[in-house]
Design an enzyme around this catalytic site. Structure first.
Site, PDB file in Angstrom:
ATOM      1  N   ASP A 237       0.852  -1.191   0.000  1.00 22.16           N
ATOM      2  CA  ASP A 237       0.000   0.000   0.000  1.00 22.16           C
ATOM      3  C   ASP A 237       0.893   1.249   0.000  1.00 22.16           C
ATOM      4  OD1 ASP A 237      -3.083   0.761   0.838  1.00 22.16           O
ATOM      5  OD2 ASP A 237      -1.622   2.216   1.592  1.00 22.16           O
ATOM      6  N   ASN A 245      -1.768  13.067  -3.125  1.00 20.98           N
ATOM      7  CA  ASN A 245      -2.752  13.545  -4.109  1.00 20.98           C
ATOM      8  C   ASN A 245      -3.152  14.984  -3.825  1.00 20.98           C
ATOM      9  OD1 ASN A 245      -3.387  11.574  -6.026  1.00 20.98           O
ATOM     10  ND2 ASN A 245      -4.680  10.444  -4.600  1.00 20.98           N
ATOM     11  N   ASP A 254      -1.838   9.434 -10.228  1.00 18.57           N
ATOM     12  CA  ASP A 254      -2.030   8.390 -11.260  1.00 18.57           C
ATOM     13  C   ASP A 254      -0.682   7.936 -11.815  1.00 18.57           C
ATOM     14  OD1 ASP A 254      -4.699   8.522 -10.931  1.00 18.57           O
ATOM     15  OD2 ASP A 254      -5.159   9.465 -12.853  1.00 18.57           O
ATOM     16  N   GLU A 280      -4.949   2.320  -4.015  1.00 17.37           N
ATOM     17  CA  GLU A 280      -3.477   2.435  -4.011  1.00 17.37           C
ATOM     18  C   GLU A 280      -2.868   1.198  -3.364  1.00 17.37           C
ATOM     19  OE1 GLU A 280      -5.250   3.041  -1.571  1.00 17.37           O
ATOM     20  OE2 GLU A 280      -4.151   3.814   0.132  1.00 17.37           O
TER      21      GLU A 280
HETATM   22  N1  LIG Z   1      -4.437   9.547  -8.049  1.00 19.44           N
HETATM   23  C1  LIG Z   1      -5.144   8.499  -7.649  1.00 19.44           C
HETATM   24  N2  LIG Z   1      -5.472   8.358  -6.377  1.00 19.44           N
HETATM   25  C2  LIG Z   1      -6.168   7.288  -5.965  1.00 19.44           C
HETATM   26  C3  LIG Z   1      -6.582   6.321  -6.884  1.00 19.44           C
HETATM   27  N3  LIG Z   1      -7.267   5.372  -6.187  1.00 19.44           N
HETATM   28  C4  LIG Z   1      -7.274   5.761  -4.906  1.00 19.44           C
HETATM   29  N4  LIG Z   1      -6.618   6.934  -4.743  1.00 19.44           N
HETATM   30  C5  LIG Z   1      -6.431   7.734  -3.555  1.00 19.44           C
HETATM   31  O1  LIG Z   1      -5.650   7.048  -2.591  1.00 19.44           O
HETATM   32  C6  LIG Z   1      -5.901   7.675  -1.335  1.00 19.44           C
HETATM   33  C7  LIG Z   1      -5.861   6.621  -0.258  1.00 19.44           C
HETATM   34  O2  LIG Z   1      -5.951   7.284   0.942  1.00 19.44           O
HETATM   35  P1  LIG Z   1      -6.071   6.573   2.345  1.00 19.44           P
HETATM   36  O3  LIG Z   1      -6.805   5.274   2.206  1.00 19.44           O
HETATM   37  O4  LIG Z   1      -6.610   7.561   3.312  1.00 19.44           O
HETATM   38  O5  LIG Z   1      -4.628   6.166   2.719  1.00 19.44           O
HETATM   39  P2  LIG Z   1      -3.270   6.968   2.701  1.00 19.44           P
HETATM   40  O6  LIG Z   1      -3.444   8.450   2.610  1.00 19.44           O
HETATM   41  O7  LIG Z   1      -2.395   6.363   1.640  1.00 19.44           O
HETATM   42  O8  LIG Z   1      -2.668   6.651   4.101  1.00 19.44           O
HETATM   43  P3  LIG Z   1      -2.002   5.310   4.604  1.00 19.44           P
HETATM   44  O9  LIG Z   1      -2.464   4.186   3.730  1.00 19.44           O
HETATM   45  O10 LIG Z   1      -2.460   5.125   6.005  1.00 19.44           O
HETATM   46  O11 LIG Z   1      -0.530   5.513   4.513  1.00 19.44           O
HETATM   47  C8  LIG Z   1      -7.251   8.372  -1.440  1.00 19.44           C
HETATM   48  O12 LIG Z   1      -7.061   9.753  -1.381  1.00 19.44           O
HETATM   49  C9  LIG Z   1      -7.742   7.979  -2.820  1.00 19.44           C
HETATM   50  O13 LIG Z   1      -8.446   9.035  -3.474  1.00 19.44           O
HETATM   51  C10 LIG Z   1      -6.249   6.487  -8.259  1.00 19.44           C
HETATM   52  O14 LIG Z   1      -6.556   5.683  -9.147  1.00 19.44           O
HETATM   53  N5  LIG Z   1      -5.522   7.583  -8.600  1.00 19.44           N
END
Ligand SMILES: Nc1nc2c(ncn2[C@@H]2O[C@H](COP(=O)(O)OP(=O)(O)OP(=O)(O)O)[C@@H](O)[C@H]2O)c(=O)[nH]1
Length: 368
Positions: A237, A245, A254, A280
């Site tokens: 992850d 983002n 992306d 992600e």
């Molecule tokens: N750019 C982009 N962002 C994505 C995509 N799929 C998911 N995300 C973003 O990934 C982020 C995941 O955030 P969280 O689940 O809060 O986790 P995190 O901020 O990575 O924090 P931790 O996992 O605890 O380290 C969210 O803001 C989603 O919008 C995608 O296809 N493209």
């Protein structure tokens, strides 16, 4: 009286000859029809475009006893070639007479605005580049137009060693029909392959999706159980991706996901299974991999991702990942179904991932 009798005999002989010729012609037509029908059935049964190519370039050549056959397809955006590549179909080596053109100029030149089968003598000036190998033994040629919605999409070429096999006088109804069947089969198999690919792959990263991963999970567990070899699972992850983002924009996010997927794939064997499991989050199955090796692989992936720089606009960006590791040895109990083992393995890797997140991120963790 005698003259009259011999005239009658002559007439009878002529009629007999005529009848024999007709019978021979009918028999030949029946034979041709049966061969055409067999090929048509084979074409209709093809489950994929790769299979269709084999039928066209191998079966047709043998069934119709041809000297050479070739297929030219219009592929302006290289989509068909990419599709064959996705299915690991090595057509360049195995089918040298399969060609792709990016524009329809050459095709239109061959048909000169008449989209019907073109039959005639082999003409080196016009036909030399239709076959990969020099066609010194091809004396007559049939060019079948392949169309869709009245637009040319390619041509199927039949080359024979006898000058009279394909001539302007030959009937073209069988060939016209074959042309239509090939065109439909090409469209159908290409669409089917595309649908299949899209349903099992992630459009953003190009790697497999969760559906594919879930499908393969029990297959791989079954195989490893049967062979009594270990299987490990990694959950990866991207850390603080929401913040990433929010800071650099969704487009940069992306780009990171695409490149992270590429790095993960590069660190693995072809037999390992990688899927984009969620936004992600990536899941990996490592067949025939024990716990210790899985830890080494996970650490290698973590370091590669941390070292990589993502060029976006004027920025050189960096991300880290956390990785959870689980192996099947603890759960591969004889009484458990494959689905149960799969679910436990995934849950264990997910739990380990949260351990890694709680330990401060940018690290790996094992499910005890
Ligand atoms: N750019 C982009 N962002 C994505 C995509 N799929 C998911 N995300 C973003 O990934 C982020 C995941 O955030 P969280 O689940 O809060 O986790 P995190 O901020 O990575 O924090 P931790 O996992 O605890 O380290 C969210 O803001 C989603 O919008 C995608 O296809 N493209």
């Amino acid at each position: 009286m005698k003259r009259k009798k011999s005239k009658a005999q002559q007439k009878h002989r002529n009629l007999n000859n005529y009848y024999n010729r007709l019978m021979q012609h009918a028999w030949q037509n029946e034979n041709i029809l049966s061969r055409f029908q067999q090929i048509e059935l084979c074409l209709m049964r093809c489950e994929s475009f790769a299979e269709l190519i084999k039928v066209l370039l191998n079966e047709c050549k043998t069934q119709f006893e041809l000297e050479q056959v070739a297929l030219i397809l219009l592929d302006p955006h290289h989509e068909i070639q990419q599709q064959l590549h996705n299915y690991k179909f090595n057509y360049q080596n195995n089918f040298p007479n399969l060609f792709f053109h990016t524009n329809n100029q050459k095709l239109l030149q061959l048909f000169q605005n008449d989209l019907s089968p073109q039959l005639g003598p082999y003409n080196a000036a016009l036909h030399a580049d239709l076959f990969k190998q020099p066609a010194s033994t091809v004396y007559s040629i049939a060019l079948l137009p392949l169309t869709h919605d009245d637009q040319i999409l390619g041509t199927f070429i039949l080359g024979d060693s006898t000058p009279e096999r394909f001539s302007e006088q030959s009937a073209t109804d069988f060939l016209q029909h074959l042309s239509a069947v090939i065109s439909i089969s090409i469209n159908m198999t290409i669409s089917r392959d595309r649908l299949k690919h899209n349903s099992l792959n992630d459009a953003l990263t190009g790697i497999n999706n969760r559906r594919f991963f879930d499908q393969r999970l029990s297959e791989e567990i079954s195989r490893c159980k049967r062979l009594q070899i270990p299987i490990s699972c990694l959950f990866i992850d991207v850390d603080n991706f929401k913040h990433f983002n929010d800071t650099y924009g969704h487009a940069s996010g992306d780009l990171v996901l695409k490149q992270v997927a590429g790095i993960i794939r590069n660190e693995l064997r072809l037999s390992d299974i990688v899927g984009r499991y969620g936004g992600e989050e990536f899941a990996i199955l490592l067949p025939d991999t024990d716990h210790r090796t899985a830890v080494e692989i996970a650490e290698r992936i973590r370091v590669s991702i941390q070292k990589h720089r993502y060029k976006f606009d004027k920025h050189m960006l960096q991300v880290t990942v956390s990785i959870g590791i689980a192996d099947s040895q603890k759960f591969a109990d004889e009484n458990r179904t494959l689905n149960e083992i799969g679910n436990i393995l995934i849950a264990a890797a997910d739990k380990a991932l949260y351990k890694a997140k709680n330990a401060g991120r940018n690290c790996i963790a094992i499910n005890e």
